[in-house]
Design a protein around this motif. Structure first.
Motif, PDB file in Angstrom:
ATOM      1  N   GLY A 158       0.816  -1.205   0.000  1.00  0.00           N
ATOM      2  CA  GLY A 158       0.000   0.000   0.000  1.00  0.00           C
ATOM      3  C   GLY A 158       0.850   1.256   0.000  1.00  0.00           C
ATOM      4  N   HIS A 159       0.411   2.254   0.778  1.00  0.00           N
ATOM      5  CA  HIS A 159       1.120   3.535   0.848  1.00  0.00           C
ATOM      6  C   HIS A 159       2.204   3.541   1.920  1.00  0.00           C
ATOM      7  CE1 HIS A 159      -1.742   5.364  -1.922  1.00  0.00           C
ATOM      8  NE2 HIS A 159      -2.730   4.845  -1.210  1.00  0.00           N
ATOM      9  N   GLN A 160       2.266   2.551   2.775  1.00  0.00           N
ATOM     10  CA  GLN A 160       3.237   2.520   3.852  1.00  0.00           C
ATOM     11  C   GLN A 160       4.467   1.720   3.436  1.00  0.00           C
ATOM     12  OE1 GLN A 160       1.354   1.005   7.372  1.00  0.00           O
ATOM     13  NE2 GLN A 160       0.179   2.868   7.735  1.00  0.00           N
ATOM     14  N   SER A 161       5.611   2.160   3.921  1.00  0.00           N
ATOM     15  CA  SER A 161       6.859   1.476   3.625  1.00  0.00           C
ATOM     16  C   SER A 161       7.134   0.402   4.675  1.00  0.00           C
ATOM     17  CB  SER A 161       8.018   2.476   3.593  1.00  0.00           C
ATOM     18  OG  SER A 161       7.799   3.466   2.626  1.00  0.00           O
ATOM     19  N   PHE A 162       7.649  -0.732   4.217  1.00  0.00           N
ATOM     20  CA  PHE A 162       8.060  -1.839   5.104  1.00  0.00           C
ATOM     21  C   PHE A 162       6.895  -2.272   5.999  1.00  0.00           C
ATOM     22  CE2 PHE A 162      11.427   1.577   5.234  1.00  0.00           C
ATOM     23  CZ  PHE A 162      11.976   1.233   4.009  1.00  0.00           C
ATOM     24  N   SER A 163       5.721  -2.403   5.420  1.00  0.00           N
ATOM     25  CA  SER A 163       4.521  -2.695   6.201  1.00  0.00           C
ATOM     26  C   SER A 163       3.987  -4.105   5.981  1.00  0.00           C
ATOM     27  CB  SER A 163       3.413  -1.686   5.857  1.00  0.00           C
ATOM     28  OG  SER A 163       3.089  -1.748   4.474  1.00  0.00           O
ATOM     29  N   LYS A 164       4.720  -4.943   5.249  1.00  0.00           N
ATOM     30  CA  LYS A 164       4.223  -6.281   4.947  1.00  0.00           C
ATOM     31  C   LYS A 164       5.309  -7.309   5.196  1.00  0.00           C
ATOM     32  CE  LYS A 164       1.968  -8.898   1.206  1.00  0.00           C
ATOM     33  NZ  LYS A 164       1.532  -8.841  -0.204  1.00  0.00           N
ATOM     34  N   LEU A 165       4.946  -8.401   5.855  1.00  0.00           N
ATOM     35  CA  LEU A 165       5.846  -9.520   6.129  1.00  0.00           C
ATOM     36  C   LEU A 165       5.219 -10.796   5.588  1.00  0.00           C
ATOM     37  CD1 LEU A 165       6.916  -8.721   9.816  1.00  0.00           C
ATOM     38  CD2 LEU A 165       8.313  -8.459   7.766  1.00  0.00           C
ATOM     39  N   VAL A 166       5.944 -11.482   4.719  1.00  0.00           N
ATOM     40  CA  VAL A 166       5.446 -12.695   4.080  1.00  0.00           C
ATOM     41  C   VAL A 166       6.212 -13.886   4.638  1.00  0.00           C
ATOM     42  CG1 VAL A 166       5.040 -13.865   1.875  1.00  0.00           C
ATOM     43  CG2 VAL A 166       4.907 -11.368   2.010  1.00  0.00           C
ATOM     44  N   TRP A 167       5.498 -14.953   4.954  1.00  0.00           N
ATOM     45  CA  TRP A 167       6.116 -16.150   5.511  1.00  0.00           C
ATOM     46  C   TRP A 167       7.034 -16.815   4.486  1.00  0.00           C
ATOM     47  CZ3 TRP A 167       5.592 -17.977  10.484  1.00  0.00           C
ATOM     48  CH2 TRP A 167       4.591 -17.412  11.274  1.00  0.00           C
ATOM     49  N   ILE A 168       8.232 -17.206   4.942  1.00  0.00           N
ATOM     50  CA  ILE A 168       9.133 -18.010   4.110  1.00  0.00           C
ATOM     51  C   ILE A 168       9.633 -19.245   4.855  1.00  0.00           C
ATOM     52  CG2 ILE A 168       9.886 -16.086   2.669  1.00  0.00           C
ATOM     53  CD1 ILE A 168      12.378 -15.853   4.400  1.00  0.00           C
ATOM     54  N   HIS A 169       9.440 -19.272   6.189  1.00  0.00           N
ATOM     55  CA  HIS A 169       9.910 -20.430   6.967  1.00  0.00           C
ATOM     56  C   HIS A 169       9.234 -20.434   8.333  1.00  0.00           C
ATOM     57  CE1 HIS A 169      12.547 -23.566   8.510  1.00  0.00           C
ATOM     58  NE2 HIS A 169      12.742 -22.812   9.575  1.00  0.00           N
TER      59      HIS A 169
END
Length: 424
Positions: free
Chosen positions: A370-381
């Motif tokens: 969206g409009h926010q920076s560094f606002s999403k964390l996606v699972w990888i492990h």
């Protein structure tokens, strides 16, 4: 005697008018600056050219400062006229026109789109379309024109108490470090820079931003390359945010048991949340619960939470060659020896289960949503490590990342940075 008294009164009035004349004060400041520049040693044509360049720069700065002061006085006069204070309006009109005679034609009275929210400030025309490339250098130049020992700021109205501008700059910088605090509330620092040009200069102090970068990346930020300043590094380099919480919401439909008569089978809608709260010192809190954020978020302000199901641990940032930043965290449940002893004495098992420590390893990819920076964390492990104390053996169970592992999205929480416990 009457003539002498009249002459004295006339002299006093002339002195008062000259002391209140802002144009005269500006000319005096420019004259002092030119005089100081002439006293400096110089040789040959290079010294003459330097003096000419300095004189041109001072004249330009004088014109800018004079026009800004005239604009401020003219707008204040217009406001006084709207309020019905005609006498005060005439006084400010006169002072503005003494500085710039055609100031009335240099002001744009059109309001910007957000004028109602921002207080309705007037916009002034300029050659650069109202934009200044280096605002910090521009403000520093303005302060240097005002005098040899300029103050960071000046009071808007007369005060009987000591104004903050009387404090030394070192004390002001220490106050700014308290504003940032150990929670790295850089948003409050940016809001503080909007107060005046002096606060803007203090808020851009490189040392504050360097300390903030060291708190986030540690030894990995010893060099500025490819950034041009510490502030640019802090704003643009990927990092986790500390002024809120990352929330992941998962929902699914589960089939229930069949009824006794076999006529129908119930379906259940299951919904739960995962919470991640990061701290500048490297600690992290992880919580999985069906409770909604309205009741959970306030209890995650500090690490000393009393929630039993919370997991505590540490995290680290890892930036790979592909410019993708990953977050790795190791969390485990809080140790509660009293509960373990109580449970052991209650059941009195002949063959108790071997003591083991459970820890969860989490890997997440950081991105902007969206409009926010560094606002999403996606699972990888995601894996569980069970270490048996008796044998020292460790069993690792890796979980499959299916649709139940929804991404985390950041939500800012104002109460997390409402208080400062210690300075930066």
């Amino acid at each position: 005697m009457a003539d002498e008294n009249a002459d004295i009164e006339g002299t006093v009035e002339d002195e008062d008018e000259s002391s209140d004349d802002p144009d005269l004060q500006l000319e005096l400041n420019v004259f002092r600056a030119q005089w100081m520049s002439e006293l400096k040693p110089s040789s040959g044509a290079s010294g003459t050219s330097n003096r000419l360049l300095q004189a041109k720069g001072l004249r330009k700065a004088q014109e800018i400062a004079r026009e800004e002061k005239a604009t401020e006085l003219f707008l204040r006069a217009a406001q006084e006229e709207q309020n019905g204070a005609v006498y005060e309006a005439i006084k400010f009109y006169r002072m503005a026109m003494q500085l710039v005679p055609d100031i009335e034609f240099k002001i744009n009275y059109s309001r910007p789109p957000d004028a109602d929210r921002g207080g309705g400030n007037y916009m002034e025309d300029s050659d650069a379309d109202g934009e200044i490339e280096d605002l910090l250098a521009y403000f520093e130049q303005q302060l240097s024109v005002e005098g040899s020992f300029p103050k960071i700021c000046t009071p808007e109205v007369e005060m009987t108490q000591v104004h903050i501008s009387a404090l030394p700059r070192e004390i002001l910088m220490y106050i700014f470090r308290w504003v940032v605090s150990s929670d790295l509330d850089m948003r409050a620092l940016e809001q503080l820079s909007l107060v005046c040009r002096g606060f803007y200069i203090c808020a851009r102090d490189p040392e504050i931003w360097r300390l903030a970068c060291l708190r986030v990346w540690g030894r990995k930020c010893t060099k500025l390359v490819p950034f041009t300043s510490w502030r640019e590094m802090f704003l643009q380099r990927p990092r986790v945010r500390f002024d809120g919480v990352y929330i992941s919401k998962t929902s699914y439909i589960r089939q229930g048991e069949e009824s006794l008569d076999g006529f129908y089978r119930a379906w259940h809608h299951v919904e739960y949340y995962r919470y991640l709260r990061f701290f500048p010192d490297g600690h992290v809190i992880m919580l999985t619960t069906p409770e909604e954020p309205l009741s959970v978020v306030p209890r995650l302000r500090t690490r000393n939470t009393r929630m039993d199901s919370v997991l505590l641990g540490h995290f680290r940032l890892s930036q790979e060659t592909g410019n993708q930043t990953k977050v790795f965290a190791v969390v485990c449940k809080k140790k509660d020896e009293k509960a373990t002893d109580f449970q052991r004495n209650r059941f009195c098992r002949r063959n108790p289960a071997p003591e083991a420590e459970h820890s969860f390893h989490v890997g997440l990819a950081l991105s902007s949503g969206g409009h926010q920076s560094f606002s999403k964390l996606v699972w990888i492990h995601h894996s569980c490590h069970i270490t048996y104390k008796l044998t020292g053996e460790t069993v690792i169970t890796t979980f499959d990342l299916d649709r139940m592992y929804t991404p985390f999205f950041f939500a800012r929480v104002k109460s997390y940075t409402a208080f400062s416990e210690q300075p930066l």
